[in-house]
Design a protein around this motif. Sequence first.
Motif, mmCIF file in Angstrom:
data_model
loop_
_atom_site.group_PDB
_atom_site.id
_atom_site.type_symbol
_atom_site.label_atom_id
_atom_site.label_comp_id
_atom_site.label_asym_id
_atom_site.label_seq_id
_atom_site.Cartn_x
_atom_site.Cartn_y
_atom_site.Cartn_z
ATOM 1 N N ASN A 290 29.485 15.712 11.382
ATOM 2 C CA ASN A 290 29.863 16.747 12.334
ATOM 3 C C ASN A 290 29.627 16.263 13.754
ATOM 4 O O ASN A 290 28.635 15.584 14.039
ATOM 5 N N VAL A 291 30.542 16.607 14.627
ATOM 6 C CA VAL A 291 30.479 16.217 16.036
ATOM 7 C C VAL A 291 30.496 17.479 16.881
ATOM 8 O O VAL A 291 31.303 18.386 16.647
ATOM 9 N N THR A 292 29.635 17.554 17.877
ATOM 10 C CA THR A 292 29.591 18.716 18.774
ATOM 11 C C THR A 292 30.293 18.384 20.086
ATOM 12 O O THR A 292 30.286 17.234 20.541
ATOM 13 N N SER A 293 30.879 19.401 20.688
ATOM 14 C CA SER A 293 31.603 19.199 21.941
ATOM 15 C C SER A 293 31.458 20.429 22.834
ATOM 16 O O SER A 293 31.149 21.525 22.360
ATOM 17 N N ARG A 294 31.675 20.219 24.114
ATOM 18 C CA ARG A 294 31.656 21.318 25.082
ATOM 19 C C ARG A 294 32.505 20.943 26.286
ATOM 20 O O ARG A 294 32.809 19.763 26.507
ATOM 21 N N SER A 295 32.900 21.932 27.060
ATOM 22 C CA SER A 295 33.640 21.705 28.300
ATOM 23 C C SER A 295 32.660 21.512 29.447
ATOM 24 O O SER A 295 31.617 22.171 29.497
#
Length: 487
Positions: free
Chosen positions: A45-50
Motif C-alpha cells: 500500500n502506498v499513501t499520497s496527499r496533495s
Amino acid sequence: MNNKILTLFAVLSLILISCDETTENIGVSLTDNVDHLEVASSFFNVTSRSVAVDSVVSRNTTGYLGRIRDPETGAYITGDFMTQFNMLEGYSLESKDSIASRDENGEIIADSCEIRLFYTSYYGDSLATMKMTVLEMDRPMTEGVVYYSDFDPEENGYIREGGLHKSHTYSLVNTSELEEKNREKTSSEDSYINNICIRLNDPYTDRNGVTYNNFGSYLLRTYYDHPEYFKNADQFIRNVLPGFYFKMTGGLGSMAYVSVPQLNVYYRLYKNGVATSHTTLFNGTEEILQTTKVTNDPEIINQLVNDGSCTYIKGPAGIFTEITMPVDEIMAGHDNDTINTAKLVLHRMNNTIHNDYVLPAPKTLLMLEADSVASFFEKGKVANYKNSFLTSYSSSLNTYSFSNIGAMISHMYASKKAGLQSDPDWIVHHPNWNKVLIMPVKSNYVTMGNMTILTSVTNDMSLSSARLVGGYDQQQIQMSVIYSKFK
C-alpha cells in the motif's frame, strides 16, 4: 513442465517488465545457474496527499498571458510575463542618408511601431475581451539568477518610473485584422499567425529626457547615435531596451501561450529616388530571458489540498501530489535481494463536470525525491531514471505509470541505513527521506542518428489539471515489487 522451464519463464518475464521504461537495474541475467535463481513478488500500500506549491522555477521559451477561471474548481489563474528582445546576428540598418522618414526638423523618425505577441495555442474563449498593461523595464533581469513563478518585476523595482506605460484591450482572435490579412495574402504567402498587436505610437520620453514621436523613433535614432549598442543582445538589453513586462489588468476567459514576441519598427527608405516602406524587427528568442509570473487562488488551492478523497495535480505552480514510499516494508527481509522492478500506477479520476473549457490533463509527469526539487530545476537537470523518472499520460488506460522505480527504493533505503549509522536522529532531521513529489513538466528531446536524447526538463507552465486516486482518506494505491536472488 519442470522447474527449470518455470524458472526460465519467470526470468524472461522479469526482463520484459523491466523494459517498460529503462533497462537499468534489471538485476537479472541468464546464466547457467538459473536453477538457483529465486523470484518473489509482493504488493504494498502506498499513501499520497496533495501539497500546495507556492512557486516553481520559471524557465520557459513560452510566455503565458491571460486570466481564466477553472470550471472544475472555480479557481482563478493569472499569467503575466516578461520578455527581452534580440536582433539577428550582424544586425545593421541602412545608411542614415537613405532614411526617408523625417520630422519637420529633418530628424529621423519611425512611421509606426508595434509589439506582436505571436501565440501558437491558447486556452479558453478566443473572443473574450482582455486587458493588459505593457510596462517598460528599467534594468535587465540578472543573468544567471534563477527566477521563480512568483517573481514580480513591478514589486521588485524592475519597472522604469516614467517609462513606457501602455494599456491595451484585446481578444485573441482579432477578426478585423484576420480578415484584412487574409484578403492581402497571396497563394505563395504563409497563412496568418494569430497574435496580439500592441501599437507603440504615442510620444515616448527616454531616460535622458528626450521625447520622440513614438517608441520606434527612439530605437532608430539610438542606433545612429550609438551603433555599438546594437552589436549583440547583451549591449542592446543593457543600453537600449531591458525588456517589457506584460501585466494583466482586466478581463477573464483566455490564456495565450506566446511563442514569439516581436518588436517591429516601420519607416521609409529612398530607393532609386523613391521612398519605399521598410521594417526592422527585434525578436524574443531562446537566447534571451523570459519569465512567467503565475498567480493562483490560494483559498481554492487550500480547499483542494484539504480534500482527502483524492490527490491533485494542478498546473502551473498550483498543487503537486506527494507519495510516501513504503521503503521499510518493501525491504523487510530482502536486504540481500535485488529489486528487479517496482511499479507504481496512478489512476486519473474522470472529470465531474462537462464543459468545453475543462483544463486538460498534464501530458508528462516527473517523479522526484521531495528534497531535491529545487536543485533539480535550478541546475537544469534531466531525469536519470535512478532518482528522477518521467512518464506520459495514457489516454486509453487513463493512467500515469512509473514502471521501474526500483533504483529509487534501493537508494532511499541505503541513504537511511548510512544516515542512521552516523546520526541516530537522522530520520528526524530528514523527514522526507522516503517521499517523492509528482509534478507536470515539459520534456525536450533531440534525435542524433538512431538515438533520441533527453535534453531538458522544465516545469510545465501551461494550464493542466488531474485528480488522482488516493488521498489521505483512501488506501487505493498499490505498488508491485518483484525481487530475485541466487541461492
